[in-house]
Design an enzyme around this catalytic site. Structure first.
Site, PDB file in Angstrom:
ATOM      1  N   ILE A 180       1.005  -1.352  -0.037  1.00  0.00           N
ATOM      2  CA  ILE A 180       0.044   0.024   0.006  1.00  0.00           C
ATOM      3  C   ILE A 180       0.833   1.191  -0.049  1.00  0.00           C
ATOM      4  O   ILE A 180       0.762   2.276  -0.877  1.00  0.00           O
ATOM      5  CB  ILE A 180      -0.989  -0.024   1.144  1.00  0.00           C
ATOM      6  CG1 ILE A 180      -1.904  -1.277   1.035  1.00  0.00           C
ATOM      7  CG2 ILE A 180      -1.682   1.448   1.207  1.00  0.00           C
ATOM      8  CD1 ILE A 180      -2.639  -1.483  -0.170  1.00  0.00           C
ATOM      9  N   LYS A 222     -13.267   0.299   7.469  1.00  0.00           N
ATOM     10  CA  LYS A 222     -12.379  -0.673   6.742  1.00  0.00           C
ATOM     11  C   LYS A 222     -12.439  -2.176   7.325  1.00  0.00           C
ATOM     12  O   LYS A 222     -12.690  -3.007   6.529  1.00  0.00           O
ATOM     13  CB  LYS A 222     -10.991  -0.419   7.075  1.00  0.00           C
ATOM     14  CG  LYS A 222      -9.811  -1.239   6.685  1.00  0.00           C
ATOM     15  CD  LYS A 222      -9.753  -1.268   5.084  1.00  0.00           C
ATOM     16  CE  LYS A 222      -8.959  -2.600   4.876  1.00  0.00           C
ATOM     17  NZ  LYS A 222      -8.862  -2.503   3.392  1.00  0.00           N
ATOM     18  N   CYS A 254      -5.935  -9.752   4.174  1.00  0.00           N
ATOM     19  CA  CYS A 254      -6.737  -8.855   4.490  1.00  0.00           C
ATOM     20  C   CYS A 254      -7.932  -9.416   5.059  1.00  0.00           C
ATOM     21  O   CYS A 254      -8.485  -9.507   6.303  1.00  0.00           O
ATOM     22  CB  CYS A 254      -7.240  -7.959   3.512  1.00  0.00           C
ATOM     23  SG  CYS A 254      -5.433  -6.983   2.988  1.00  0.00           S
TER      24      CYS A 254
HETATM   25  N1  SAJ Z   1     -12.724 -15.592  -2.794  1.00  0.00           N
HETATM   26  C1  SAJ Z   1     -13.531 -16.460  -2.743  1.00  0.00           C
HETATM   27  N2  SAJ Z   1     -14.532 -16.558  -3.449  1.00  0.00           N
HETATM   28  C2  SAJ Z   1     -15.138 -15.311  -3.928  1.00  0.00           C
HETATM   29  C3  SAJ Z   1     -14.114 -14.388  -3.806  1.00  0.00           C
HETATM   30  C4  SAJ Z   1     -12.881 -14.267  -3.292  1.00  0.00           C
HETATM   31  O1  SAJ Z   1     -13.231 -17.804  -2.369  1.00  0.00           O
HETATM   32  O2  SAJ Z   1     -16.208 -15.166  -4.441  1.00  0.00           O
HETATM   33  C5  SAJ Z   1     -11.326 -15.546  -1.968  1.00  0.00           C
HETATM   34  C6  SAJ Z   1     -10.227 -15.445  -2.968  1.00  0.00           C
HETATM   35  O3  SAJ Z   1      -9.966 -16.474  -3.632  1.00  0.00           O
HETATM   36  C7  SAJ Z   1      -8.865 -15.063  -1.918  1.00  0.00           C
HETATM   37  C8  SAJ Z   1      -9.815 -14.248  -0.829  1.00  0.00           C
HETATM   38  O4  SAJ Z   1     -11.114 -14.481  -1.112  1.00  0.00           O
HETATM   39  O5  SAJ Z   1      -8.437 -16.231  -1.414  1.00  0.00           O
HETATM   40  C9  SAJ Z   1      -9.549 -12.681  -0.872  1.00  0.00           C
HETATM   41  O6  SAJ Z   1      -9.724 -12.360  -2.075  1.00  0.00           O
HETATM   42  P1  SAJ Z   1     -10.494 -10.934  -2.595  1.00  0.00           P
HETATM   43  O7  SAJ Z   1     -10.201 -10.785  -4.366  1.00  0.00           O
HETATM   44  O8  SAJ Z   1     -11.775 -11.102  -2.197  1.00  0.00           O
HETATM   45  O9  SAJ Z   1      -9.754  -9.752  -1.813  1.00  0.00           O
HETATM   46  P2  SAJ Z   1      -8.404  -9.403  -1.417  1.00  0.00           P
HETATM   47  O10 SAJ Z   1      -7.885 -10.043  -0.135  1.00  0.00           O
HETATM   48  O11 SAJ Z   1      -7.300  -9.321  -2.712  1.00  0.00           O
HETATM   49  O12 SAJ Z   1      -8.519  -7.744  -1.283  1.00  0.00           O
HETATM   50  C10 SAJ Z   1      -9.280  -7.468  -0.233  1.00  0.00           C
HETATM   51  C11 SAJ Z   1     -10.380  -6.351  -1.103  1.00  0.00           C
HETATM   52  N3  SAJ Z   1     -11.593  -6.102  -0.129  1.00  0.00           N
HETATM   53  C12 SAJ Z   1     -12.876  -6.234  -0.360  1.00  0.00           C
HETATM   54  O13 SAJ Z   1     -13.120  -6.554  -1.689  1.00  0.00           O
HETATM   55  C13 SAJ Z   1     -13.927  -5.761   0.588  1.00  0.00           C
HETATM   56  C14 SAJ Z   1      -9.699  -4.941  -1.336  1.00  0.00           C
HETATM   57  O14 SAJ Z   1     -10.690  -4.140  -1.694  1.00  0.00           O
HETATM   58  C15 SAJ Z   1      -8.960  -4.479   0.266  1.00  0.00           C
HETATM   59  O15 SAJ Z   1      -8.140  -3.356   0.017  1.00  0.00           O
HETATM   60  C16 SAJ Z   1      -8.010  -5.630   0.390  1.00  0.00           C
HETATM   61  O16 SAJ Z   1      -8.817  -7.110   0.932  1.00  0.00           O
HETATM   62  C17 SAJ Z   1      -7.302  -5.051   1.648  1.00  0.00           C
HETATM   63  O17 SAJ Z   1      -6.199  -4.759   1.589  1.00  0.00           O
HETATM   64  O18 SAJ Z   1      -7.835  -4.905   2.703  1.00  0.00           O
END
Ligand code: SAJ
Length: 420
Positions: free
Chosen positions: A14, A212, A266
């Site tokens: 970040i 957040k 996160c």
């Molecule tokens: N995942 C699933 N099913 C889904 C969506 C995601 O199993 O339908 C899994 C992914 O495979 C992964 C995990 O969830 O293992 C997280 O992936 P993600 O794409 O949902 O999120 P991150 O961790 O890459 O980023 C998140 C985001 N938060 C939200 O969407 C609310 C991002 O906007 C934040 O800035 C970030 O966390 C953070 O830094 O907090």
């Protein structure tokens, strides 16, 4: 007062993009990181993390002398703290990096400065940070003491960028601005507007901290719902992917996708911050974490059952069964293996499996330490040719492109519905 020099403390996923974004708008940016190697890399105009377009922006910023990195804080007009907040013990937030960053900038603070905390933090952390600063600088006044008249303004402004799209989302996403006073919020908004195309939405610091945590907990709870459905459907012999597709045709239903578990730094961490502060109230949030954290073990049990079926149906001995894991990253089309449920699953399979364990991960050239001795990194075609049991863990675009006729295995554990 305008911001001539902006300092970013913590040059990670970040902090570095944020520093680069300010520098790309012609601001003098001082990046601070305790990691000497990261500082040297950045000062050469290179980057130590993987993020599309970040390398180009950092290179330009350093070449034009807008961005310079140091290991120790320097005088600036605004300070943004973007250091990690992992957890310790039983999922308790560990604020040691924030405390040490705050204490490190205290000696260089001057009247008129703005300090912003960006790190994901439990409710009350910004006030706590303000107390640490006040403790070290009795010659300056802070918002908890002097309100609108404070010498130093303080705000909490969380990032919400998606890894892999950071350079776009950093500029475009709306930003929650939680000042300790209205003046703190106004000054923080003024700062972000240097590069922000999205809106600055103003609140107080405690609401911004909770916002957040809420965003990532919302996603975690929704993913847990999808993961729980996948367990139920497996028992009921229903195709969960078809079920979700059908249910999502309802105008007010939008179920997320199940998977091998939740990874990254996160979503699997932040909900615990709410649970730690509100153990009585946060029942659903805690349960969602447990459902998502339990998914890798469930997948491993499915793999064991598939191997048992394979042994029963063939003349093979256990040591002759080859298992291939497809994907190791924590989500599709990235190379980040940290906190990845796929890595955990591959590790547990390899520990248990008497035969060979293969892994296909098109985005990396080297296996992480936990797999280096027990797993063989393989190409897709070799894995499809050699393996008895296939385990689909990450729906990378390369795997989605595999044609059904190329997959001849009888025993498949597909956590992403690619070979549904
Ligand atoms: N995942 C699933 N099913 C889904 C969506 C995601 O199993 O339908 C899994 C992914 O495979 C992964 C995990 O969830 O293992 C997280 O992936 P993600 O794409 O949902 O999120 P991150 O961790 O890459 O980023 C998140 C985001 N938060 C939200 O969407 C609310 C991002 O906007 C934040 O800035 C970030 O966390 C953070 O830094 O907090």
């Amino acid at each position: 007062m305008s911001f001539e020099t902006i300092s970013v403390i913590g040059l990670g996923y970040i902090g570095l993009p944020t520093a680069a974004a300010f520098a790309s708008r012609g601001k003098k940016v001082i990046g601070i990181d305790v990691n000497q190697l990261a500082v040297e890399t950045i000062n050469r105009g290179e980057i130590h993390i993987v993020e599309p377009d970040l390398g180009r922006v950092v290179k330009q910023a350093v070449e034009h002398k807008f961005l310079q990195a140091f290991t120790h804080p320097q005088v600036a007009d605004a300070f943004l703290i973007a250091v990690p907040t992992p957890f310790k013990g039983d999922h308790e937030p560990d604020m040691a990096y924030v405390e040490s960053a705050a204490r490190s900038i205290a000696p260089v603070l001057k009247k008129g400065d703005l300090v912003i905390l960006e790190s994901t933090s439990p409710v009350g952390s910004t006030e706590q940070m303000a107390n640490w600063l006040a403790e070290m600088r009795s010659d300056l006044s802070f918002p908890q003491q002097a309100g609108e008249q404070a010498d130093v303004n303080i705000a909490y402004c969380p990032e919400r960028v998606l890894p892999g799209q950071v350079m776009v989302e950093l500029i475009k996403n709306d930003r929650v601005i939680g000042g300790m006073t209205p003046t703190c919020s106004a000054r923080a908004s003024e700062l972000y507007k240097i590069f922000l195309e999205g809106e600055c939405v103003v609140t107080n610091s405690r609401t911004a901290e909770m916002c957040k945590l809420t965003e990532n907990s919302f996603r975690d709870v929704n993913i847990a719902f999808a993961n729980e459905l996948s367990l139920i459907c497996s028992e009921q012999n229903i195709n969960v992917w078809e079920l979700i597709r059908l249910a999502n045709r309802h105008p007010r239903v939008n179920i997320l996708q199940p998977g091998p578990g939740v990874g990254g730094h996160c979503i699997a961490v932040d909900p615990w911050f709410i649970v730690a502060q509100n153990p009585q109230q946060a029942q659903l949030i805690r349960t969602a974490r447990l459902v998502n954290d339990g998914k890798p073990l469930w997948v491993v049990e499915k793999v064991k059952a598939a191997v048992a079926d394979c042994l029963a149906a063939t003349n093979k001995r256990a040591s002759e069964v080859t298992i291939a894991c497809f994907g190791l990253a924590f989500k599709p089309n990235i190379d980040d293996l940290r906190e990845s449920p796929a890595v955990e699953i591959a590790h547990l399979i390899a520990e248990w499996n008497a035969g060979q364990t293969l892994a296909v991960e098109p985005n990396v050239r080297k296996l992480p330490k936990s797999l280096a001795d027990s797993v063989t990194l393989t190409e897709t075609t070799d894995a499809l040719a050699q393996a008895d049991v296939l385990v689909m863990l990450v729906d990378h675009q390369q795997f989605k492109a595999i044609k059904p006729e190329e997959v001849n295995q009888t025993w498949i554990v597909d956590t992403k519905g690619v070979w549904r």
